[in-house]
Design an enzyme around this catalytic site. Structure first.
Site, PDB file in Angstrom:
ATOM      1  N   ASP A 102      65.540 164.621  37.928  1.00  0.00           N
ATOM      2  CA  ASP A 102      64.270 165.347  38.039  1.00  0.00           C
ATOM      3  C   ASP A 102      63.815 165.820  36.671  1.00  0.00           C
ATOM      4  O   ASP A 102      62.657 165.682  36.296  1.00  0.00           O
ATOM      5  CB  ASP A 102      64.435 166.592  38.920  1.00  0.00           C
ATOM      6  CG  ASP A 102      64.733 166.231  40.355  1.00  0.00           C
ATOM      7  OD1 ASP A 102      64.465 165.075  40.723  1.00  0.00           O
ATOM      8  OD2 ASP A 102      65.235 167.105  41.088  1.00  0.00           O
ATOM      9  N   GLU A 112      67.110 169.485  48.054  1.00  0.00           N
ATOM     10  CA  GLU A 112      66.080 168.655  48.684  1.00  0.00           C
ATOM     11  C   GLU A 112      65.078 169.509  49.457  1.00  0.00           C
ATOM     12  O   GLU A 112      63.879 169.240  49.460  1.00  0.00           O
ATOM     13  CB  GLU A 112      66.717 167.617  49.614  1.00  0.00           C
ATOM     14  CG  GLU A 112      67.633 166.617  48.924  1.00  0.00           C
ATOM     15  CD  GLU A 112      66.976 165.891  47.767  1.00  0.00           C
ATOM     16  OE1 GLU A 112      65.737 165.747  47.754  1.00  0.00           O
ATOM     17  OE2 GLU A 112      67.710 165.472  46.846  1.00  0.00           O
ATOM     18  N   GLY A 157      52.037 137.670  41.543  1.00  0.00           N
ATOM     19  CA  GLY A 157      51.598 136.344  41.954  1.00  0.00           C
ATOM     20  C   GLY A 157      50.892 135.550  40.877  1.00  0.00           C
ATOM     21  O   GLY A 157      50.108 134.653  41.177  1.00  0.00           O
ATOM     22  N   GLY A 182      48.860 141.058  34.428  1.00  0.00           N
ATOM     23  CA  GLY A 182      49.170 141.949  35.546  1.00  0.00           C
ATOM     24  C   GLY A 182      50.642 142.250  35.617  1.00  0.00           C
ATOM     25  O   GLY A 182      51.447 141.596  34.971  1.00  0.00           O
TER      26      GLY A 182
HETATM   27  P1  ADP Z   1      54.582 136.843  38.591  1.00  0.00           P
HETATM   28  O1  ADP Z   1      53.294 137.583  38.648  1.00  0.00           O
HETATM   29  O2  ADP Z   1      55.670 137.707  38.049  1.00  0.00           O
HETATM   30  O3  ADP Z   1      54.471 135.507  37.968  1.00  0.00           O
HETATM   31  P2  ADP Z   1      55.190 135.310  40.918  1.00  0.00           P
HETATM   32  O4  ADP Z   1      53.943 134.551  40.997  1.00  0.00           O
HETATM   33  O5  ADP Z   1      56.354 134.589  40.370  1.00  0.00           O
HETATM   34  O6  ADP Z   1      54.980 136.646  40.114  1.00  0.00           O
HETATM   35  O7  ADP Z   1      55.520 135.897  42.333  1.00  0.00           O
HETATM   36  C1  ADP Z   1      56.803 135.968  42.845  1.00  0.00           C
HETATM   37  C2  ADP Z   1      56.800 135.771  44.337  1.00  0.00           C
HETATM   38  O8  ADP Z   1      56.144 136.832  44.989  1.00  0.00           O
HETATM   39  C3  ADP Z   1      56.064 134.545  44.776  1.00  0.00           C
HETATM   40  O9  ADP Z   1      56.897 133.442  44.783  1.00  0.00           O
HETATM   41  C4  ADP Z   1      55.605 134.901  46.169  1.00  0.00           C
HETATM   42  O10 ADP Z   1      56.620 134.642  47.110  1.00  0.00           O
HETATM   43  C5  ADP Z   1      55.420 136.388  46.103  1.00  0.00           C
HETATM   44  N1  ADP Z   1      54.007 136.740  45.919  1.00  0.00           N
HETATM   45  C6  ADP Z   1      53.501 137.434  44.884  1.00  0.00           C
HETATM   46  N2  ADP Z   1      52.176 137.632  45.021  1.00  0.00           N
HETATM   47  C7  ADP Z   1      51.817 137.021  46.157  1.00  0.00           C
HETATM   48  C8  ADP Z   1      50.575 136.863  46.838  1.00  0.00           C
HETATM   49  N3  ADP Z   1      49.439 137.374  46.367  1.00  0.00           N
HETATM   50  N4  ADP Z   1      50.593 136.183  47.987  1.00  0.00           N
HETATM   51  C9  ADP Z   1      51.736 135.668  48.473  1.00  0.00           C
HETATM   52  N5  ADP Z   1      52.928 135.779  47.888  1.00  0.00           N
HETATM   53  C10 ADP Z   1      52.994 136.460  46.741  1.00  0.00           C
END
Ligand code: ADP
Length: 649
Positions: free
Chosen positions: A517, A443, A224, A219
């Site tokens: 643009d 704009e 996350g 992803g």
């Molecule tokens: P990656 O997909 O790049 O590994 P991370 O897991 O490191 O991303 O996400 C970075 C930060 O974004 C997390 O530490 C959290 O604070 C926030 N985050 C990302 N997705 C979520 C989610 N689904 N719920 C809560 N926090 C999230």
């Protein structure tokens, strides 16, 4: 092994200087070298008081005090207590006979001695010093490389050790569970099974099933993936090894592979456990097909080691590997086959409801006033990832703190969103009225055209306040859609070209303000024609090529020309169309530009006052109502809502 540090180098330099100081003749400024002829002359003139001949055919001639002045000329004051001259002789025999003669003739009456030269310290020094020096440099480089320049440094003898961070089980303070991951229900469900495996492997092994080896989280960044992997470890309450794909890669060949081995060895000791490899594409990239070109031996041997560790002869048990990447398409096929990363779990950008959930998670630690509503915030942030949302929340708190508020309010969040999308406002940038007018016309051009095209994104606001690198911007609320039609793309292209078209029509000049643009439009047109098969002359063809090192185009030169032509045609058509719309709406456009110059920021409602209701608004609301993005439709354009897709002047 003591740790190397810079003071060694200083010590070494100090020793060298000391050596040179002690071994050099005192009064090094004086030339004490004689040729053999000069030497013979001096002896014959009776200057010598004593002669020492060494076994390396060199001779030291000590000078009688009364002749020092004759020998050393102007330097005679600097010579010290036992002044001597140094001579290279052809052979000791020749010297002997010369001295004998000199003694017979009475020129020389001093003593002659023969000595063995043993410059012990010097010999020792010159034999050992280079080795010492090389070792010092080697240690220094090793430390630099393995320590990554970080403070403290790392023992050079542990380069082959894995650098994984270990989170032990039962670490309740940092424990992350599924509760902390908002949204991502699908992904959570998939990893739930892994948690079950780790908790009760017997349930599955009793029936003859094998425990899965790994899952690949795919992803965009910030959605996350890392968080999810940590949550799996937290839920299953097992140790968690985390490292990044690039941690394996080092300048030395073989280090990556040995780190992989070390990682798995450590993990097996702690099984059941989870290994998480972030950005696995750093090592897992497809191995090159032609070894002669662009092959990367080190990365490939690391990958091979990873492949064998995951599913080789020494198959491990109870170690589950989670890996994350945003480029699953470039991974090696062998890595993706069943038995290794059996499953791919897609972690996508959050949709509206998920964003709301993520906001709820990140709003919790903030002190809010009652104007803040996660739902509205979620609507303001289409296309944001979880990490972006976390950033918005933090930024909002900082903005509120800057304004010395005691709670964070809605406006702080809106400002934070604007700031994250557009960059910092630069109210102090100095502009001439003429420049300002050009920007306003530009704009207003975007705004006018998007107002009158069916598929263009709904406008939110237009500003000519410089922000980040942009001088002005029109903000839109993009639809959250999975596929885009040709008509939508063309309308967007036309709206993007509206800025330059307006400049040309109403100022009579074109300017560099439209560069951004134009770049976007050109890329989009190439994409539409070469990848999406959207041109009449090249229908249904996709020349997309995801191979990394492809030096040849997958089409002929003639096709290349055709693509170029089509791109030009498409952009010209849209540019003409933009000019048509602007000419037809000339009055309105000028009013809009005027208003923009006065107010600097205008909202959709102001545009509506000039042009009347947007002809297509009801239509797009209707479309939106059908989809999952239903809530978007309720979004009144007149709410002071910023949003996405920043068109830069
Ligand atoms: P990656 O997909 O790049 O590994 P991370 O897991 O490191 O991303 O996400 C970075 C930060 O974004 C997390 O530490 C959290 O604070 C926030 N985050 C990302 N997705 C979520 C989610 N689904 N719920 C809560 N926090 C999230």
């Amino acid at each position: 092994m003591p740790r190397f540090n810079l003071s060694w180098l200083y010590m070494f330099i100090a020793m060298t200087i000391a050596y040179l100081y002690f071994t050099s003749d005192d009064n090094a400024g004086i030339n004490r070298q004689l040729t053999y002829t000069e030497f013979k002359n001096m002896v014959n003139q009776g200057y010598a008081s004593k002669i020492i001949a060494y076994n390396d055919n060199t001779v030291d001639m000590f000078v009688k005090p009364e002749h020092v002045k004759d020998v050393f000329k102007d330097d005679y004051k600097k010579v010290g207590r036992s002044p001597s001259m140094h001579v290279e002789v052809g052979s000791i025999d020749a010297l002997d006979s010369f001295l004998e003669k000199a003694q017979e003739e009475g020129h020389f009456t001093g003593e002659i001695s023969y000595e063995k030269k043993s410059d012990f310290f010097g010999a020792f020094f010159w034999n050992i010093a280079p080795i010492f020096f090389i070792v010092a440099i080697w240690l220094f480089i090793m430390r630099r490389m393995s320590g990554g320049g970080g403070a403290g440094g790392i023992n050079p003898f542990s380069v082959g050790k894995s650098k994984a961070q270990v989170y032990e089980k039962g670490d309740n303070a940092n424990r992350i569970t599924f509760k902390d991951v908002a949204g991502q229900e699908g992904a959570k469900q998939e990893v739930q099974e892994i948690v079950d495996f780790l908790k009760q492997p017997e349930k599955y092994t009793e029936l003859g099933g094998k425990i899965p080896k790994g899952a690949l989280l795919v992803g965009p960044p910030g959605t996350g993936k890392t968080l999810l992997a940590k949550a799996v470890a937290g839920e299953a309450d097992v140790p968690f090894f985390s490292m990044s794909g690039s941690d394996f890669v080092e300048m030395f060949v073989g280090v990556g592979a040995s780190r992989v081995r070390d990682l798995f060895r450590q993990a097996k000791e702690k099984a059941p456990c989870i290994i998480f490899i972030d950005e696995i594409d750093a090592v897992g990239r497809a191995r090159s097909k032609s070894p002669s070109m662009g092959g990367n031996d080190e990365r490939e041997s690391t990958l091979n080691q990873l492949l064998t560790e995951m599913d080789g002869f020494g198959t491990n048990s109870g170690v589950i590997i989670l890996a994350a990447t945003n480029r699953a398409d470039i991974l090696d096929k062998a890595l993706l086959r069943a038995g290794r990363f059996d499953r791919q779990i897609h972690v996508d950008l959050p949709d509206l409801n998920e964003r709301k959930a993520v906001f709820e998670v990140h709003l919790k630690p903030l002190k809010l006033d009652d104007t803040v509503d996660p739902e509205t915030l979620a609507r303001q942030t289409p296309g944001f990832s979880g990490a972006d949302i976390a950033n918005v929340c933090n930024e909002a708190a900082l903005i509120a703190a800057r304004h010395k508020k005691n709670a964070v309010g809605k406006q702080d969040f809106l400002d934070a969103v604007d700031r994250i999308i557009g960059g910092l406002e630069k109210k102090t940038k100095i502009m001439t009225t003429h420049e300002k007018r050009t920007i306003a016309l530009h704009e207003a051009g975007h705004a006018t055209i998007s107002w009158f095209l069916e598929h263009a994104n709904p406008l939110i606001k237009v500003t000519i306040v410089p922000r980040g690198r942009a001088l002005g911007a029109a903000w839109y609320m993009p639809e959250e859609r999975q596929i885009t039609t040709k008509e939508q793309m063309l309308d967007e292209m036309c709206a993007t070209l509206g800025g330059r078209a307006a400049e040309e029509l109403f100022t009579g000049h074109i300017s560099t303000g439209a560069m951004n643009d134009l770049e976007r439009v050109t890329k989009q047109a190439y994409g539409m024609i070469a990848y999406a098969g959207m041109s009449d002359k090249l229908p249904n063809l996709c020349y997309y090529n995801n191979e990394e090192y492809s030096f040849s185009k997958p089409y002929s030169d003639r096709t290349a020309e055709l693509i170029d032509e089509e791109v030009k045609r498409m952009i010209n058509e849209q540019y003409e169309r933009a000019k048509e719309v602007l000419t037809a709406q000339k009055e309105g456009h000028n009013q809009l530009a005027q208003l923009l110059m006065e107010k600097e920021v205008i909202f959709a409602e102001d545009v509506e006052k000039i042009f009347g209701k947007r002809p297509w608004a009801s239509r797009s609301e209707e479309i939106m109502n059908q989809g999952s993005t239903q809530v978007l439709a309720e979004e009144k354009a007149n709410e002071e809502t910023p949003l996405l897709e920043n068109k830069e002047a």
